[in-house]
Design an enzyme around this catalytic site. Sequence first.
Site, PDB file in Angstrom:
ATOM      1  N   ASP A 126       0.845  -1.187   0.000  1.00  0.00           N
ATOM      2  CA  ASP A 126       0.000   0.000   0.000  1.00  0.00           C
ATOM      3  C   ASP A 126       0.883   1.240   0.000  1.00  0.00           C
ATOM      4  O   ASP A 126       1.857   1.314   0.751  1.00  0.00           O
ATOM      5  CB  ASP A 126      -0.902  -0.006   1.240  1.00  0.00           C
ATOM      6  CG  ASP A 126      -1.940   1.107   1.167  1.00  0.00           C
ATOM      7  OD1 ASP A 126      -2.355   1.622   2.216  1.00  0.00           O
ATOM      8  OD2 ASP A 126      -2.334   1.470   0.041  1.00  0.00           O
ATOM      9  N   HIS A 133      -4.092  13.929   1.417  1.00  0.00           N
ATOM     10  CA  HIS A 133      -4.243  12.946   2.510  1.00  0.00           C
ATOM     11  C   HIS A 133      -3.005  12.931   3.393  1.00  0.00           C
ATOM     12  O   HIS A 133      -3.108  13.033   4.627  1.00  0.00           O
ATOM     13  CB  HIS A 133      -4.478  11.545   1.928  1.00  0.00           C
ATOM     14  CG  HIS A 133      -4.379  10.439   2.937  1.00  0.00           C
ATOM     15  ND1 HIS A 133      -5.360  10.173   3.871  1.00  0.00           N
ATOM     16  CD2 HIS A 133      -3.395   9.529   3.170  1.00  0.00           C
ATOM     17  CE1 HIS A 133      -5.002   9.149   4.624  1.00  0.00           C
ATOM     18  NE2 HIS A 133      -3.808   8.741   4.236  1.00  0.00           N
ATOM     19  N   GLU A 199     -10.339   3.695   3.784  1.00  0.00           N
ATOM     20  CA  GLU A 199      -9.486   4.533   2.934  1.00  0.00           C
ATOM     21  C   GLU A 199      -9.861   4.246   1.485  1.00  0.00           C
ATOM     22  O   GLU A 199      -9.802   3.089   1.029  1.00  0.00           O
ATOM     23  CB  GLU A 199      -7.996   4.262   3.159  1.00  0.00           C
ATOM     24  CG  GLU A 199      -7.515   4.772   4.493  1.00  0.00           C
ATOM     25  CD  GLU A 199      -6.022   4.664   4.678  1.00  0.00           C
ATOM     26  OE1 GLU A 199      -5.369   3.927   3.904  1.00  0.00           O
ATOM     27  OE2 GLU A 199      -5.476   5.302   5.589  1.00  0.00           O
ATOM     28  N   GLU A 201      -9.154   4.046  -2.190  1.00  0.00           N
ATOM     29  CA  GLU A 201      -7.942   3.902  -2.992  1.00  0.00           C
ATOM     30  C   GLU A 201      -8.264   3.241  -4.337  1.00  0.00           C
ATOM     31  O   GLU A 201      -9.343   2.684  -4.527  1.00  0.00           O
ATOM     32  CB  GLU A 201      -6.902   3.032  -2.257  1.00  0.00           C
ATOM     33  CG  GLU A 201      -6.558   3.539  -0.867  1.00  0.00           C
ATOM     34  CD  GLU A 201      -5.311   2.940  -0.284  1.00  0.00           C
ATOM     35  OE1 GLU A 201      -4.430   2.487  -1.025  1.00  0.00           O
ATOM     36  OE2 GLU A 201      -5.199   2.936   0.968  1.00  0.00           O
ATOM     37  N   ASP A 231      -8.952   0.285   2.013  1.00  0.00           N
ATOM     38  CA  ASP A 231      -7.911  -0.117   2.966  1.00  0.00           C
ATOM     39  C   ASP A 231      -8.445   0.139   4.374  1.00  0.00           C
ATOM     40  O   ASP A 231      -8.231   1.212   4.956  1.00  0.00           O
ATOM     41  CB  ASP A 231      -6.650   0.717   2.688  1.00  0.00           C
ATOM     42  CG  ASP A 231      -5.547   0.421   3.679  1.00  0.00           C
ATOM     43  OD1 ASP A 231      -4.587   1.216   3.743  1.00  0.00           O
ATOM     44  OD2 ASP A 231      -5.650  -0.575   4.404  1.00  0.00           O
ATOM     45  N   ARG A 235      -7.610   3.136  13.381  1.00  0.00           N
ATOM     46  CA  ARG A 235      -6.803   4.331  13.662  1.00  0.00           C
ATOM     47  C   ARG A 235      -6.212   4.372  15.068  1.00  0.00           C
ATOM     48  O   ARG A 235      -5.101   4.903  15.256  1.00  0.00           O
ATOM     49  CB  ARG A 235      -7.652   5.585  13.422  1.00  0.00           C
ATOM     50  CG  ARG A 235      -8.150   5.739  12.011  1.00  0.00           C
ATOM     51  CD  ARG A 235      -7.033   5.805  10.994  1.00  0.00           C
ATOM     52  NE  ARG A 235      -7.566   6.039   9.650  1.00  0.00           N
ATOM     53  CZ  ARG A 235      -6.848   5.991   8.554  1.00  0.00           C
ATOM     54  NH1 ARG A 235      -5.552   5.679   8.636  1.00  0.00           N
ATOM     55  NH2 ARG A 235      -7.382   6.194   7.368  1.00  0.00           N
ATOM     56  N   GLN A 238      -3.403   1.975  14.964  1.00  0.00           N
ATOM     57  CA  GLN A 238      -2.354   2.584  14.138  1.00  0.00           C
ATOM     58  C   GLN A 238      -1.569   3.628  14.928  1.00  0.00           C
ATOM     59  O   GLN A 238      -0.348   3.660  14.896  1.00  0.00           O
ATOM     60  CB  GLN A 238      -2.998   3.230  12.906  1.00  0.00           C
ATOM     61  CG  GLN A 238      -2.022   3.853  11.935  1.00  0.00           C
ATOM     62  CD  GLN A 238      -2.721   4.411  10.687  1.00  0.00           C
ATOM     63  OE1 GLN A 238      -3.920   4.229  10.478  1.00  0.00           O
ATOM     64  NE2 GLN A 238      -1.970   5.062   9.839  1.00  0.00           N
ATOM     65  N   LYS A 251      -3.700  -2.204   9.685  1.00  0.00           N
ATOM     66  CA  LYS A 251      -4.086  -2.283   8.270  1.00  0.00           C
ATOM     67  C   LYS A 251      -4.332  -3.716   7.819  1.00  0.00           C
ATOM     68  O   LYS A 251      -4.590  -3.964   6.649  1.00  0.00           O
ATOM     69  CB  LYS A 251      -2.970  -1.685   7.409  1.00  0.00           C
ATOM     70  CG  LYS A 251      -2.689  -0.231   7.695  1.00  0.00           C
ATOM     71  CD  LYS A 251      -3.740   0.640   7.079  1.00  0.00           C
ATOM     72  CE  LYS A 251      -3.383   2.111   7.201  1.00  0.00           C
ATOM     73  NZ  LYS A 251      -4.261   2.939   6.378  1.00  0.00           N
ATOM     74  N   THR A 255      -8.728  -5.761   3.472  1.00  0.00           N
ATOM     75  CA  THR A 255      -8.639  -4.814   2.357  1.00  0.00           C
ATOM     76  C   THR A 255      -9.657  -5.285   1.332  1.00  0.00           C
ATOM     77  O   THR A 255      -9.562  -6.427   0.866  1.00  0.00           O
ATOM     78  CB  THR A 255      -7.230  -4.799   1.747  1.00  0.00           C
ATOM     79  OG1 THR A 255      -6.284  -4.452   2.769  1.00  0.00           O
ATOM     80  CG2 THR A 255      -7.140  -3.815   0.600  1.00  0.00           C
ATOM     81  N   GLU A 361      -9.830  11.970   8.124  1.00  0.00           N
ATOM     82  CA  GLU A 361      -9.666  13.335   7.578  1.00  0.00           C
ATOM     83  C   GLU A 361     -10.990  14.101   7.569  1.00  0.00           C
ATOM     84  O   GLU A 361     -11.028  15.277   7.902  1.00  0.00           O
ATOM     85  CB  GLU A 361      -9.187  13.243   6.135  1.00  0.00           C
ATOM     86  CG  GLU A 361      -7.789  12.744   5.920  1.00  0.00           C
ATOM     87  CD  GLU A 361      -7.528  12.629   4.431  1.00  0.00           C
ATOM     88  OE1 GLU A 361      -7.677  11.516   3.905  1.00  0.00           O
ATOM     89  OE2 GLU A 361      -7.207  13.645   3.794  1.00  0.00           O
TER      90      GLU A 361
HETATM   91  O1  LIG Z   1       1.538   7.660   9.263  1.00  0.00           O
HETATM   92  C1  LIG Z   1       0.837   8.259   8.428  1.00  0.00           C
HETATM   93  O2  LIG Z   1       1.102   9.392   8.005  1.00  0.00           O
HETATM   94  C2  LIG Z   1      -0.345   7.540   7.844  1.00  0.00           C
HETATM   95  C3  LIG Z   1      -0.125   6.396   7.182  1.00  0.00           C
HETATM   96  C4  LIG Z   1      -1.251   5.650   6.619  1.00  0.00           C
HETATM   97  O3  LIG Z   1      -2.436   5.891   6.830  1.00  0.00           O
HETATM   98  C5  LIG Z   1      -0.879   4.497   5.760  1.00  0.00           C
HETATM   99  C6  LIG Z   1      -1.719   4.470   4.532  1.00  0.00           C
HETATM  100  O4  LIG Z   1      -2.586   3.622   4.372  1.00  0.00           O
HETATM  101  C7  LIG Z   1      -1.411   5.541   3.539  1.00  0.00           C
HETATM  102  C8  LIG Z   1      -2.487   5.818   2.519  1.00  0.00           C
HETATM  103  O5  LIG Z   1      -3.432   5.019   2.339  1.00  0.00           O
HETATM  104  O6  LIG Z   1      -2.359   6.863   1.864  1.00  0.00           O
HETATM  105 CA   LIG Z   2      -3.891   2.933   2.621  1.00  0.00          CA
HETATM  106 MG   LIG Z   3      -5.112  -2.508   4.094  1.00  0.00          MG
END
Ligand SMILES: O=C(O)/C=C/C(=O)CC(=O)CC(=O)O
Ligand SMILES: [Ca+2]
Ligand SMILES: [Mg+2]
Length: 419
Positions: A126, A133, A199, A201, A231, A235, A238, A251, A255, A361
Amino acid sequence: MPLMKSWVDSANTPDTDFPLNNLPYGAFLTASGEQHCGVAIGDMILDVTALEADGVIAVAGEDEVFAAGDWTAFMGLGAQIWADVRATLTALLAEGMADADGLSRYLVAQDGTQMRMPFTVSEYTDFYAGKHHATNVGTMFRGPENALPPNWLSIPIGYNGRASSVQVSGTDVRRPWGQLKAPDAEMPTFAPCKRFDIELEMGAIVGQPSDGPVTVAEADDMIFGYVLLNDWSARDIQAWEYQPLGPFQAKATATTISPWIVPKAALEPFRCDTPERERPLLEYLQAPGPMLYDIALEVGLAPEGQAETVISRTNYNEMYYSSAQQLAHHTTSGCPMLVGDLLGSGTISGPEKHQRGALLEITWGGKEPITLDTGETRSFVEDGDTLTLRGAAMGDGYRVGFGACAATVLPALDDPYKR
Ligand SMILES: O=C(O)/C=C/C(=O)CC(=O)CC(=O)O
Ligand SMILES: [Ca+2]
Ligand SMILES: [Mg+2]
């Protein structure tokens, strides 16, 4: 290019995703429970596996290319075979085809037909190629002064995702458990994700292998086609895990991809350039021509049993790097790319709030909840929500669409370690 007319009437309407100009590749379950290859035409599926089995079509020098019921073997045969078979199927479905009556027995209605993964995913990477973004997320995670990391304008940044959890539209997604740690907490806890997200994509599917670094033009030739890709992102997991190596379990739950692979050939009329460079790219990343596509995209959120609200509308042409540039970069180390590799574009967001491709976002980390058409509010995805990604390249009186990329979120299991 104008609408190409077919004897399948439903393919000739301006609002179908699947005119003859498209002919995307999918895998479906037949009435007898077999998995077959098919191409979408209007609101029908043309059973390609059955056509091959009955000798109506054949791939030069090959036997049973479509017998396995997905498109992986076909992808591996290369661009000339892709073009030859596309031409054969186009001719079979074109208006005026003499034996339309005979061929109609190879048509299956899409409605009520279960779709399966259209190819075997070798590996999944990914990327992070949406400048709006990346700036938004970087600002939230690392502060406005660190919004874009120093390498972002020079490298198509990516991370290795999980091929094992790539699933086809219509497959439910279960809210994950994981390590969570509030900023003011001493210790993490192990609990269900509370900030589950999507996400928006595009997914590029590699159809030919590489052996050593390739140019952007060579990379573009290797790409077989595109799907929509969601995706799913936990959060809170993450935020705690991603330093220093980037996202991992956040992640890996799922997907989701749309069920129809739209071939590069169908998208040719919609190619466009990436946006203006803010810093010159190194030569190996410079594109010899338009490598991105003008594809209108939207995200719909429907609470359980309720109507859908479109929460985002944007376009793939917002991306700072194309999939061809991402793929070229992916080979610079000498890393061999495989047939069936899947590349996530990175979240597609435009400059405006209604063009953002993730709830992180749109709601600015949950601080600005959105109000759905039903009156409910959302900061992040809730159990029972169905999220649907849609996309189409808009032609003159027709659209080349991807079908729906949809999944419903199921509640987290009871504590998985208290069995
Ligand atoms: O750490 C960050 O800035 C964020 C990373 C992500 O969200 C990973 C990702 O999936 C990037 C994306 O889909 O644009
Ligand atoms: Ca992504
Ligand atoms: Mg994913």
